[in-house]
Design a protein around this motif. Sequence first.
Motif, PDB file in Angstrom:
ATOM      1  N   GLY A   8       0.776  -1.224   0.000  1.00  0.00           N
ATOM      2  CA  GLY A   8       0.000   0.000   0.000  1.00  0.00           C
ATOM      3  C   GLY A   8       0.808   1.275   0.000  1.00  0.00           C
ATOM      4  O   GLY A   8       0.233   2.365  -0.083  1.00  0.00           O
ATOM      5  N   SER A  17      -3.762  10.886   1.433  1.00  0.00           N
ATOM      6  CA  SER A  17      -3.959   9.713   2.280  1.00  0.00           C
ATOM      7  C   SER A  17      -3.410   8.460   1.618  1.00  0.00           C
ATOM      8  O   SER A  17      -3.368   8.350   0.390  1.00  0.00           O
ATOM      9  CB  SER A  17      -5.451   9.503   2.574  1.00  0.00           C
ATOM     10  OG  SER A  17      -6.007  10.594   3.272  1.00  0.00           O
ATOM     11  N   ARG A  19      -3.379   3.986   2.594  1.00  0.00           N
ATOM     12  CA  ARG A  19      -3.753   2.904   3.490  1.00  0.00           C
ATOM     13  C   ARG A  19      -2.755   1.772   3.322  1.00  0.00           C
ATOM     14  O   ARG A  19      -2.639   1.192   2.243  1.00  0.00           O
ATOM     15  CB  ARG A  19      -5.170   2.403   3.205  1.00  0.00           C
ATOM     16  CG  ARG A  19      -5.626   1.282   4.128  1.00  0.00           C
ATOM     17  CD  ARG A  19      -7.019   0.764   3.782  1.00  0.00           C
ATOM     18  NE  ARG A  19      -8.042   1.777   3.978  1.00  0.00           N
ATOM     19  CZ  ARG A  19      -8.687   2.401   3.005  1.00  0.00           C
ATOM     20  NH1 ARG A  19      -8.421   2.109   1.736  1.00  0.00           N
ATOM     21  NH2 ARG A  19      -9.610   3.304   3.293  1.00  0.00           N
ATOM     22  N   SER A  21      -1.379  -2.004   4.355  1.00  0.00           N
ATOM     23  CA  SER A  21      -1.867  -3.289   4.823  1.00  0.00           C
ATOM     24  C   SER A  21      -0.693  -4.178   5.186  1.00  0.00           C
ATOM     25  O   SER A  21       0.373  -4.100   4.579  1.00  0.00           O
ATOM     26  CB  SER A  21      -2.713  -3.985   3.753  1.00  0.00           C
ATOM     27  OG  SER A  21      -3.877  -3.260   3.459  1.00  0.00           O
ATOM     28  N   PHE A  68      -3.387   9.244  11.900  1.00  0.00           N
ATOM     29  CA  PHE A  68      -3.279   7.840  11.523  1.00  0.00           C
ATOM     30  C   PHE A  68      -4.227   7.006  12.370  1.00  0.00           C
ATOM     31  O   PHE A  68      -4.510   7.332  13.526  1.00  0.00           O
ATOM     32  CB  PHE A  68      -1.858   7.317  11.737  1.00  0.00           C
ATOM     33  CG  PHE A  68      -0.817   7.885  10.807  1.00  0.00           C
ATOM     34  CD1 PHE A  68      -1.092   8.949   9.960  1.00  0.00           C
ATOM     35  CD2 PHE A  68       0.454   7.325  10.788  1.00  0.00           C
ATOM     36  CE1 PHE A  68      -0.123   9.458   9.119  1.00  0.00           C
ATOM     37  CE2 PHE A  68       1.432   7.829   9.943  1.00  0.00           C
ATOM     38  CZ  PHE A  68       1.151   8.892   9.111  1.00  0.00           C
ATOM     39  N   THR A  69      -4.689   5.911  11.801  1.00  0.00           N
ATOM     40  CA  THR A  69      -5.537   4.970  12.517  1.00  0.00           C
ATOM     41  C   THR A  69      -5.054   3.553  12.250  1.00  0.00           C
ATOM     42  O   THR A  69      -4.870   3.170  11.096  1.00  0.00           O
ATOM     43  CB  THR A  69      -7.004   5.101  12.092  1.00  0.00           C
ATOM     44  OG1 THR A  69      -7.459   6.431  12.310  1.00  0.00           O
ATOM     45  CG2 THR A  69      -7.875   4.131  12.898  1.00  0.00           C
ATOM     46  N   LEU A  80      -4.087  -2.946   9.475  1.00  0.00           N
ATOM     47  CA  LEU A  80      -4.140  -1.812   8.572  1.00  0.00           C
ATOM     48  C   LEU A  80      -3.604  -0.567   9.258  1.00  0.00           C
ATOM     49  O   LEU A  80      -3.695  -0.415  10.473  1.00  0.00           O
ATOM     50  CB  LEU A  80      -5.572  -1.552   8.119  1.00  0.00           C
ATOM     51  CG  LEU A  80      -6.321  -2.720   7.470  1.00  0.00           C
ATOM     52  CD1 LEU A  80      -7.766  -2.330   7.215  1.00  0.00           C
ATOM     53  CD2 LEU A  80      -5.641  -3.127   6.175  1.00  0.00           C
ATOM     54  N   LEU A  81      -3.062   0.323   8.463  1.00  0.00           N
ATOM     55  CA  LEU A  81      -2.694   1.649   8.935  1.00  0.00           C
ATOM     56  C   LEU A  81      -3.254   2.660   7.946  1.00  0.00           C
ATOM     57  O   LEU A  81      -2.758   2.774   6.822  1.00  0.00           O
ATOM     58  CB  LEU A  81      -1.177   1.803   9.054  1.00  0.00           C
ATOM     59  CG  LEU A  81      -0.699   3.129   9.638  1.00  0.00           C
ATOM     60  CD1 LEU A  81      -1.091   3.234  11.116  1.00  0.00           C
ATOM     61  CD2 LEU A  81       0.803   3.296   9.475  1.00  0.00           C
ATOM     62  N   GLN A  82      -4.293   3.351   8.357  1.00  0.00           N
ATOM     63  CA  GLN A  82      -4.875   4.411   7.551  1.00  0.00           C
ATOM     64  C   GLN A  82      -4.153   5.707   7.881  1.00  0.00           C
ATOM     65  O   GLN A  82      -4.151   6.137   9.031  1.00  0.00           O
ATOM     66  CB  GLN A  82      -6.368   4.544   7.826  1.00  0.00           C
ATOM     67  CG  GLN A  82      -7.040   5.679   7.072  1.00  0.00           C
ATOM     68  CD  GLN A  82      -7.050   5.455   5.580  1.00  0.00           C
ATOM     69  OE1 GLN A  82      -7.376   4.367   5.117  1.00  0.00           O
ATOM     70  NE2 GLN A  82      -6.684   6.476   4.820  1.00  0.00           N
ATOM     71  N   MET A  83      -3.562   6.325   6.883  1.00  0.00           N
ATOM     72  CA  MET A  83      -2.771   7.526   7.072  1.00  0.00           C
ATOM     73  C   MET A  83      -3.437   8.674   6.327  1.00  0.00           C
ATOM     74  O   MET A  83      -3.547   8.644   5.105  1.00  0.00           O
ATOM     75  CB  MET A  83      -1.337   7.323   6.579  1.00  0.00           C
ATOM     76  CG  MET A  83      -0.644   6.109   7.182  1.00  0.00           C
ATOM     77  SD  MET A  83       1.102   5.995   6.723  1.00  0.00           S
ATOM     78  CE  MET A  83       0.943   5.737   4.950  1.00  0.00           C
ATOM     79  N   ASN A  84      -3.875   9.660   7.064  1.00  0.00           N
ATOM     80  CA  ASN A  84      -4.512  10.843   6.500  1.00  0.00           C
ATOM     81  C   ASN A  84      -3.672  12.078   6.786  1.00  0.00           C
ATOM     82  O   ASN A  84      -2.821  12.076   7.670  1.00  0.00           O
ATOM     83  CB  ASN A  84      -5.918  11.021   7.080  1.00  0.00           C
ATOM     84  CG  ASN A  84      -6.838   9.872   6.769  1.00  0.00           C
ATOM     85  OD1 ASN A  84      -6.783   9.281   5.689  1.00  0.00           O
ATOM     86  ND2 ASN A  84      -7.712   9.550   7.721  1.00  0.00           N
TER      87      ASN A  84
END
Length: 123
Positions: A8, A17, A19, A21, A68-69, A80-84
């Motif tokens: 990702g 952003s 994401r 994985s 980040f989440t 997962l790492l969601q990066m905004n």
Amino acid sequence: QVQLVESGGGLVQAGGSLRLSCAASGRTVSSYSMGWFRQAPGKEREFVAAINWSGGALYYADSVKSRFTIARDNAKNTVLLQMNSLKPEDTAVYYCAAKEGATKTASTWYNYWGQGTQVTVSS
């Protein structure tokens, strides 16, 4: 052994952003804590985020908190790492890591590591 493969990463403009994985394969342990770390050229590997075995306890570095989440899907053996709101200083190779037992924020506690995925944020 446990194998971890990140995906990702890529090139994104500041404010964008991505994401990430992390797919786990091989031997799995239900009690694993999972973490994300990153390393920029010339710098030490630093903690980004971590999640406990159930997904009910989340930990973030101050530098990424609120942007980040981290989440996990144990049925899919995926974290997962969601990066905004990405910033140029987020540019680094991002690594997925795993350890048994209590969640830690220091990289030295983790036993299993992925190969890393490059995240580049342009300004």
